[in-house]
Design an enzyme around this catalytic site. Structure first.
Site, mmCIF file in Angstrom:
data_model
loop_
_atom_site.group_PDB
_atom_site.id
_atom_site.type_symbol
_atom_site.label_atom_id
_atom_site.label_comp_id
_atom_site.label_asym_id
_atom_site.label_seq_id
_atom_site.Cartn_x
_atom_site.Cartn_y
_atom_site.Cartn_z
ATOM 1 N N TYR A 110 0.808 -1.227 0.000
ATOM 2 C CA TYR A 110 0.000 0.000 0.000
ATOM 3 C C TYR A 110 0.843 1.279 0.000
ATOM 4 O O TYR A 110 0.310 2.373 -0.076
ATOM 5 C CB TYR A 110 -1.031 0.000 1.101
ATOM 6 N N LYS A 111 2.153 1.140 0.097
ATOM 7 C CA LYS A 111 3.109 2.231 -0.144
ATOM 8 C C LYS A 111 2.729 3.515 0.590
ATOM 9 O O LYS A 111 2.741 4.606 0.020
ATOM 10 C CB LYS A 111 3.254 2.493 -1.652
ATOM 11 N N ARG A 112 2.440 3.411 1.854
ATOM 12 C CA ARG A 112 2.080 4.585 2.648
ATOM 13 C C ARG A 112 3.329 5.363 3.071
ATOM 14 O O ARG A 112 4.441 4.839 3.065
ATOM 15 C CB ARG A 112 1.297 4.169 3.890
#
Length: 305
Positions: A110-112
């Site tokens: 989710y590459k937060r």
């Protein structure tokens, strides 16, 4: 809930049990679903995986991790109408993986990454709300953005839950040249500064790792050799194999040359496994056999089958 093993140990155990270092990217495309599930929407992907996983177990063919990409699920539904079908399916798929493959790491892609308090909330989302074993994050807001995630794989008992964190180190999308490949005044590339932060903090946060794209073999070699300069094991998540043109065997050769511990590496294949018949085509009748055979080929290519 805290895991009994730290994330590095989870990867090593899964490699031993499932005999694979392939990460199976679960990125559904509804128009590429099997005919029998095509009319069920995003729920059809869940039912397709039920059938596929059963067949994989019957054949004794496994990946070494599963990596669902959050964005492929969150688009299904309508938040303003309180319809969260896609996210419900994501939860069901994660539960299905846990039930059928108990020791299989689930990497939530989710590459937060945000300012500290926001990152802390996103870390709760990934590790507590979703219960993922590992998550992907963006490092480009710096240490205070990354640390709230890394603390979940750290050594502080009050925070650490033995989870894994993969920071975007070097991707191989066209836009990587815009930031990641830039030269800094100190003579380093931006992506090597990210590598240095990961390596310097790997001892404090066991399970802190890097996302490094497979098509960049020269850069992958450089990062792998750089990581080998520390005694700490640094997990690598390597996308770009299959539909993006990278070769699993070439990746393994690079890692072998660097002396990298393959047990903490996961080579990700998404479209090359979810729909190897192509994005524009509906799945053939023997789709489950095609996927399983492709997975076996990738395992063989990495020397694990």
């Amino acid at each position: 809930m805290k895991k009994e093993l730290n994330y590095i140990e989870q990867l090593q155990k899964a490699t031993s049990i499932y005999r694979s270092i392939i990460s199976f990217g679960l990125d559904p495309l509804l128009h590429a679903l099997a005919k029998e599930f095509a009319n069920a929407g995003i729920e059809g992907f869940y039912h397709q995986l039920q059938k596929l996983f059963t067949y994989m177990k019957e054949q004794g063919v496994y990946p070494g991790a599963f990596k669902p990409n959050h964005g492929f699920y969150s688009i299904h539904g309508n938040g303003r109408e309180y319809n969260f079908r896609g996210l419900e399916v994501l939860g069901k798929i994660m539960n299905l993986i846990e039930e059928m493959f108990p020791d299989m790491p689930i990497i939530l892609d989710y590459k937060r990454g945000d300012i500290g308090k926001s990152s802390a909330n996103y870390a709760i989302e990934g590790f507590k709300f979703w219960g993922a074993d590992a998550v992907t994050i963006s490092p480009y807001m710096g240490e205070d953005s990354m640390t709230p995630f890394a603390e979940y794989c750290g050594l502080q008992p009050a925070i650490a839950e033995n989870r894994g964190v993969y920071a975007l180190n070097l991707t191989y999308n066209p836009g990587a040249k815009d930031f990641e490949m830039l030269d800094l005044v100190n003579g380093k590339k931006v992506y090597m500064e990210v590598s240095e932060w990961i390596r310097n903090n790997a001892g404090r946060y066991p399970g802190l790792g890097a996302v490094v794209g497979a098509p960049g073999l020269n850069e992958l070699s450089k990062i792998a050799k750089f990581n080998m300069e520390t005694i700490d094991l640094i997990p690598l998540l390597i996308p770009g194999v299959g539909g993006q043109g990278g070769s699993a065997s070439q990746v393994c050769n690079v890692l072998r040359d660097a002396g990298y511990d393959h047990e903490v590496v996961r080579i990700n294949v998404s479209s090359g496994l979810t729909h190897p018949w192509g994005e524009k085509n509906q799945a053939p009748d023997d789709w489950f056999k095609i996927i399983t055979d492709k997975l076996f080929e990738y395992n063989k290519e990495t020397g694990m089958a």
